[in-house]
Design a protein around this motif. Structure first.
Motif, PDB file in Angstrom:
ATOM      1  N   LEU A 210       0.728  -1.228  -0.049  1.00 50.90           N
ATOM      2  CA  LEU A 210      -0.002  -0.047  -0.050  1.00 50.90           C
ATOM      3  C   LEU A 210       0.873   1.340   0.075  1.00 50.90           C
ATOM      4  O   LEU A 210       0.265   2.181  -0.381  1.00 50.90           O
ATOM      5  CB  LEU A 210      -1.130   0.083   1.243  1.00 50.90           C
ATOM      6  CG  LEU A 210      -2.104  -0.795   1.082  1.00 50.90           C
ATOM      7  CD1 LEU A 210      -2.921  -0.600   2.406  1.00 50.90           C
ATOM      8  CD2 LEU A 210      -2.971  -0.843  -0.325  1.00 50.90           C
ATOM      9  N   LEU A 211       2.139   1.165   0.287  1.00 54.92           N
ATOM     10  CA  LEU A 211       2.777   2.316   0.468  1.00 54.92           C
ATOM     11  C   LEU A 211       3.200   3.099  -1.108  1.00 54.92           C
ATOM     12  O   LEU A 211       2.998   4.255  -0.976  1.00 54.92           O
ATOM     13  CB  LEU A 211       4.382   1.858   0.969  1.00 54.92           C
ATOM     14  CG  LEU A 211       4.432   1.791   2.572  1.00 54.92           C
ATOM     15  CD1 LEU A 211       5.865   1.370   2.948  1.00 54.92           C
ATOM     16  CD2 LEU A 211       4.121   3.258   3.254  1.00 54.92           C
ATOM     17  N   PRO A 212       3.319   2.347  -2.070  1.00 54.32           N
ATOM     18  CA  PRO A 212       3.300   3.011  -3.255  1.00 54.32           C
ATOM     19  C   PRO A 212       2.087   3.776  -3.588  1.00 54.32           C
ATOM     20  O   PRO A 212       2.072   4.757  -4.143  1.00 54.32           O
ATOM     21  CB  PRO A 212       3.508   2.018  -4.449  1.00 54.32           C
ATOM     22  CG  PRO A 212       4.404   0.926  -3.560  1.00 54.32           C
ATOM     23  CD  PRO A 212       3.583   1.010  -2.061  1.00 54.32           C
ATOM     24  N   LEU A 213       0.936   3.128  -3.388  1.00 54.30           N
ATOM     25  CA  LEU A 213      -0.249   3.715  -3.631  1.00 54.30           C
ATOM     26  C   LEU A 213      -0.477   5.036  -2.893  1.00 54.30           C
ATOM     27  O   LEU A 213      -1.019   6.181  -3.287  1.00 54.30           O
ATOM     28  CB  LEU A 213      -1.480   2.610  -3.338  1.00 54.30           C
ATOM     29  CG  LEU A 213      -3.100   3.174  -3.388  1.00 54.30           C
ATOM     30  CD1 LEU A 213      -3.257   3.688  -4.897  1.00 54.30           C
ATOM     31  CD2 LEU A 213      -3.926   2.078  -2.881  1.00 54.30           C
ATOM     32  N   TYR A 214      -0.127   4.887  -1.533  1.00 49.47           N
ATOM     33  CA  TYR A 214      -0.305   5.994  -0.519  1.00 49.47           C
ATOM     34  C   TYR A 214       0.440   7.256  -1.115  1.00 49.47           C
ATOM     35  O   TYR A 214       0.190   8.339  -1.065  1.00 49.47           O
ATOM     36  CB  TYR A 214       0.120   5.792   0.823  1.00 49.47           C
ATOM     37  CG  TYR A 214      -0.240   6.608   1.874  1.00 49.47           C
ATOM     38  CD1 TYR A 214      -1.516   6.312   2.600  1.00 49.47           C
ATOM     39  CD2 TYR A 214       0.499   7.590   2.293  1.00 49.47           C
ATOM     40  CE1 TYR A 214      -1.804   7.100   3.552  1.00 49.47           C
ATOM     41  CE2 TYR A 214       0.139   8.606   3.366  1.00 49.47           C
ATOM     42  CZ  TYR A 214      -0.971   8.357   3.898  1.00 49.47           C
ATOM     43  OH  TYR A 214      -1.325   9.148   4.912  1.00 49.47           O
ATOM     44  N   GLU A 215       1.751   6.833  -1.641  1.00 43.92           N
ATOM     45  CA  GLU A 215       2.389   8.063  -2.066  1.00 43.92           C
ATOM     46  C   GLU A 215       2.149   8.654  -3.344  1.00 43.92           C
ATOM     47  O   GLU A 215       2.441   9.730  -3.505  1.00 43.92           O
ATOM     48  CB  GLU A 215       4.045   7.449  -2.095  1.00 43.92           C
ATOM     49  CG  GLU A 215       4.644   7.127  -0.697  1.00 43.92           C
ATOM     50  CD  GLU A 215       6.161   6.342  -1.033  1.00 43.92           C
ATOM     51  OE1 GLU A 215       6.327   6.069  -2.283  1.00 43.92           O
ATOM     52  OE2 GLU A 215       6.619   5.976  -0.098  1.00 43.92           O
ATOM     53  N   ALA A 216       1.481   7.710  -4.202  1.00 47.74           N
ATOM     54  CA  ALA A 216       1.251   8.181  -5.350  1.00 47.74           C
ATOM     55  C   ALA A 216      -0.101   9.085  -5.279  1.00 47.74           C
ATOM     56  O   ALA A 216      -0.381  10.082  -5.808  1.00 47.74           O
ATOM     57  CB  ALA A 216       0.724   7.084  -6.510  1.00 47.74           C
ATOM     58  N   ALA A 217      -0.894   8.762  -4.339  1.00 46.93           N
ATOM     59  CA  ALA A 217      -2.520   9.513  -4.163  1.00 46.93           C
ATOM     60  C   ALA A 217      -1.854  10.688  -3.390  1.00 46.93           C
ATOM     61  O   ALA A 217      -2.465  11.809  -3.555  1.00 46.93           O
ATOM     62  CB  ALA A 217      -3.119   8.667  -3.054  1.00 46.93           C
ATOM     63  N   GLN A 218      -0.771  10.974  -2.581  1.00 47.87           N
ATOM     64  CA  GLN A 218      -0.531  11.993  -1.951  1.00 47.87           C
ATOM     65  C   GLN A 218      -0.100  13.290  -2.991  1.00 47.87           C
ATOM     66  O   GLN A 218      -0.194  14.333  -2.716  1.00 47.87           O
ATOM     67  CB  GLN A 218       0.755  11.768  -0.871  1.00 47.87           C
ATOM     68  CG  GLN A 218       0.389  11.454   0.478  1.00 47.87           C
ATOM     69  CD  GLN A 218       1.515  11.183   1.390  1.00 47.87           C
ATOM     70  OE1 GLN A 218       2.578  10.697   0.859  1.00 47.87           O
ATOM     71  NE2 GLN A 218       1.353  11.550   2.708  1.00 47.87           N
ATOM     72  N   ILE A 219       0.722  13.010  -4.044  1.00 51.25           N
ATOM     73  CA  ILE A 219       0.991  13.750  -5.235  1.00 51.25           C
ATOM     74  C   ILE A 219       0.157  13.783  -6.081  1.00 51.25           C
ATOM     75  O   ILE A 219       0.450  14.576  -7.142  1.00 51.25           O
ATOM     76  CB  ILE A 219       2.495  13.388  -5.515  1.00 51.25           C
ATOM     77  CG1 ILE A 219       2.834  12.223  -6.231  1.00 51.25           C
ATOM     78  CG2 ILE A 219       3.473  13.451  -4.319  1.00 51.25           C
ATOM     79  CD1 ILE A 219       3.905  11.687  -6.870  1.00 51.25           C
ATOM     80  N   GLY A 220      -0.881  13.190  -6.359  1.00 49.88           N
ATOM     81  CA  GLY A 220      -1.842  12.921  -7.152  1.00 49.88           C
ATOM     82  C   GLY A 220      -1.426  12.696  -8.509  1.00 49.88           C
ATOM     83  O   GLY A 220      -1.636  12.862  -9.560  1.00 49.88           O
ATOM     84  N   ASP A 221      -0.570  11.439  -8.359  1.00 49.49           N
ATOM     85  CA  ASP A 221       0.030  10.962  -9.477  1.00 49.49           C
ATOM     86  C   ASP A 221      -1.121   9.895 -10.272  1.00 49.49           C
ATOM     87  O   ASP A 221      -1.053   8.770  -9.722  1.00 49.49           O
ATOM     88  CB  ASP A 221       1.269  10.117  -9.123  1.00 49.49           C
ATOM     89  CG  ASP A 221       2.054   9.556 -10.475  1.00 49.49           C
ATOM     90  OD1 ASP A 221       3.125   8.776 -10.106  1.00 49.49           O
ATOM     91  OD2 ASP A 221       1.550   9.759 -11.546  1.00 49.49           O
ATOM     92  N   VAL A 222      -1.638  10.523 -11.467  1.00 49.84           N
ATOM     93  CA  VAL A 222      -2.763   9.530 -11.626  1.00 49.84           C
ATOM     94  C   VAL A 222      -2.320   7.897 -12.393  1.00 49.84           C
ATOM     95  O   VAL A 222      -2.674   7.213 -11.932  1.00 49.84           O
ATOM     96  CB  VAL A 222      -3.538  10.224 -12.944  1.00 49.84           C
ATOM     97  CG1 VAL A 222      -4.565   9.142 -13.615  1.00 49.84           C
ATOM     98  CG2 VAL A 222      -4.017  11.492 -12.340  1.00 49.84           C
TER      99      VAL A 222
END
Length: 524
Positions: A459-471
């Motif tokens: 889940l860490l990669p998903l969390y980080e991508a959501a934080q910066i709005g990386d679609v």
């Protein structure tokens, strides 16, 4: 000048009247002929019928009434309009003129504008009458052609139905005739396989005989089913069945088949499934076996998943017959909408082939992926589900996998309170109905207990991508989780909904809620 009927016959024994009327009408562009007696008028009309007749009443030897009556009695001249000319102005004279067939009446001395107006009016009516006759004639011809076409179509349909009936009878008879020897072949093949004195080569040959015979028997049964469906002879025989036992037995069967191909088979009974439903068990099993068999056949690695869930329910009152005469009572019937999903990580299907795979004997897979089959399983399944009042839906991505599903409204013996835990507003996912180019919204629901959350490191990669709005990053993680483990299906569905709406803060909150104790790690 407007288009006019040009032939007008003027009948009058007064030469001055003839000349005066002829001059007035010639100025209007009409072709004028003249007759000074009734007898001459009849001869002229019979030789060259005019479009209109101006007829004087008082003439020697034969008056206008007699001339008009004679014309109206002849089929060749009865349709020519006659305007009477007379100095007689009594009502009785006018009534007699109309009685013998006149269409109008001009009183002498006449005025030029009145004559022209009455003539043009009658000619216009004559043209309209002719158009109406022509249109009626054309309409009658079209009706006759249509009747002939319908008769030919009806005859063709009768011949087609007769041919279908003959085909069904033939296939039924052939099925019976072929099953008997095939049963003997299969039975002896199994018996000989158990013999201890057979060489390995003989054992292999017996196995081939048994496999070929089984395939031929399946083909015969499928063709017979398809023929019954096309002839509308296939009937459903619903009954109360142990639903949980039915699904468990089916899952055990395909668990074994999946193990033979070293695949993972998962059975997920989501939500509160009713223990008993009212349905045709044989036909439902036939559809699920066809779909699950295809999923395993066209999956070479990964997973095959069967998911069964209650999507919604409805309660209604239906009349129930009582034992006493003329007495009825209403009982509450609960219907559950149950979704059956078969999902795999197989070779997938390109969108252009989604419709073709439901056609009889269609093999749309590449030869390298083809497997032994009749090519009728999906066709029959689709038609059986249609008989049950539903449709089969499909989602597929080449080299990723496929998902087939259908919803069935089935009666149960449970009260509506049994299903009260089902969310009335489930989360939507976009999909497409097989055979239809329009997008359909399909819904799915998972209870809290159904949701299995991936481990923190996933889940860490998903969390980080959501934080910066990386679609793109969010999408990549979702796709990875989808293929990593089918148990994460419910969790991924929730995340997909939020990602489709770009609700990245909600994704962050969702992960926080599941891992409250790890918030400090996630914030790093």
């Amino acid at each position: 000048m407007s288009e006019k009927l040009t032939s007008i016959l003027i009948v009058d024994d007064n030469i001055d009247n003839l000349r005066s009327l002829a001059a007035i009408l010639r100025l209007e562009g009409y072709k004028i002929r003249k007759a000074i007696s009734g007898q001459v008028a009849l001869e002229t009309v019979r030789s060259h019928p005019p479009d209109l007749i101006l007829l004087d009443i008082k003439m020697p030897q034969m008056d206008g009434y007699t001339v008009c009556s004679t014309l109206k009695q002849d089929a060749a001249t009865c349709s020519i309009p006659v305007i009477f000319l007379s100095a007689l102005n009594e009502t009785a004279d006018k009534l007699k003129a109309f009685a013998v067939g006149g269409v109008d009446y001009i009183t002498k001395p006449f005025q030029a504008p009145e004559v022209v107006a009455r003539v043009e009016n009658q000619l216009r009516l004559q043209r309209l009458s002719q158009q109406l006759v022509e249109q009626n004639t054309q309409l009658l011809e079209e009706i006759q052609i249509r009747q002939q076409t319908e008769a030919a179509l009806h005859q063709s349909l009768e011949q087609t139905e007769a041919a279908n009936r003959a085909k069904t009878v033939f296939l039924a008879n052939m099925s019976h005739e072929l099953r008997s020897p095939l049963t003997g072949i299969l039975g002896y093949a199994q018996l000989l396989q158990k013999a201890t004195d057979c060489t390995p080569l003989q054992q292999k040959g017996l196995g081939v005989i048994y496999q070929c015979g089984s395939h031929l028997l399946t083909l015969i049964n499928d063709i017979l089913d398809l023929s019954k469906i096309e002839a509308k002879k296939l009937e459903l025989f619903p009954d109360d069945i142990d639903f949980c036992l039915f699904l468990t037995n089916l899952a055990e069967l395909f668990q074994f088949k999946a193990q033979e191909k070293k695949l993972k088979f998962t059975y997920l009974p989501f939500n509160s499934l009713p223990p008993e439903i009212y349905i045709d068990e044989k036909r439902l099993r036939q559809v699920l076996i066809n779909l699950l068999s295809n999923a395993i056949n066209f999956t070479h690695q990964g997973t095959v998943t069967l998911k069964v869930s209650v999507m919604s329910y409805s309660c209604e009152l239906k009349q129930q017959k009582k034992t006493l005469p003329n007495k009825t009572d209403k009982a509450q019937i609960t219907c559950a909408k149950i979704r059956f999903e078969i999902e795999d990580t197989g070779i997938g299907i390109i969108p252009e082939q989604w419709v073709k795979i439901f056609l009889p004997f269609e093999q749309v897979m590449e030869s390298s992926h083809s497997t032994e089959g009749t090519g009728l399983g999906l066709t029959i399944s689709q038609k059986i589900i249609a008989l049950m009042g539903s449709k089969i839906f499909l989602e597929s991505t080449p080299n990723v996998g496929s998902k087939f599903w259908f919803d069935l409204d089935v009666p149960t013996n449970l009260p509506g309170s049994y299903f009260t835990g089902i969310d009335a507003n489930p989360n939507p996912t976009l999909s497409q109905e097989v055979g239809d180019n329009s997008n359909q919204i399909i819904t799915s629901f998972f209870t809290e207990s159904d949701i299995i959350v991936p481990p923190l490191e996933e889940l860490l990669p998903l969390y980080e991508a959501a934080q910066i709005g990386d679609v793109e990053g969010v999408q990549q993680v979702i796709e990875r989780l989808q293929h990593l483990n089918s148990d994460y299906f419910a969790f991924v569905t929730q995340v997909l909904k939020l990602a489709d709406n770009f609700d990245y803060e909600e994704i962050i909150q969702l992960i926080d809620n599941y891992y409250v104790e790890h918030k400090s790690l996630l914030r790093l």
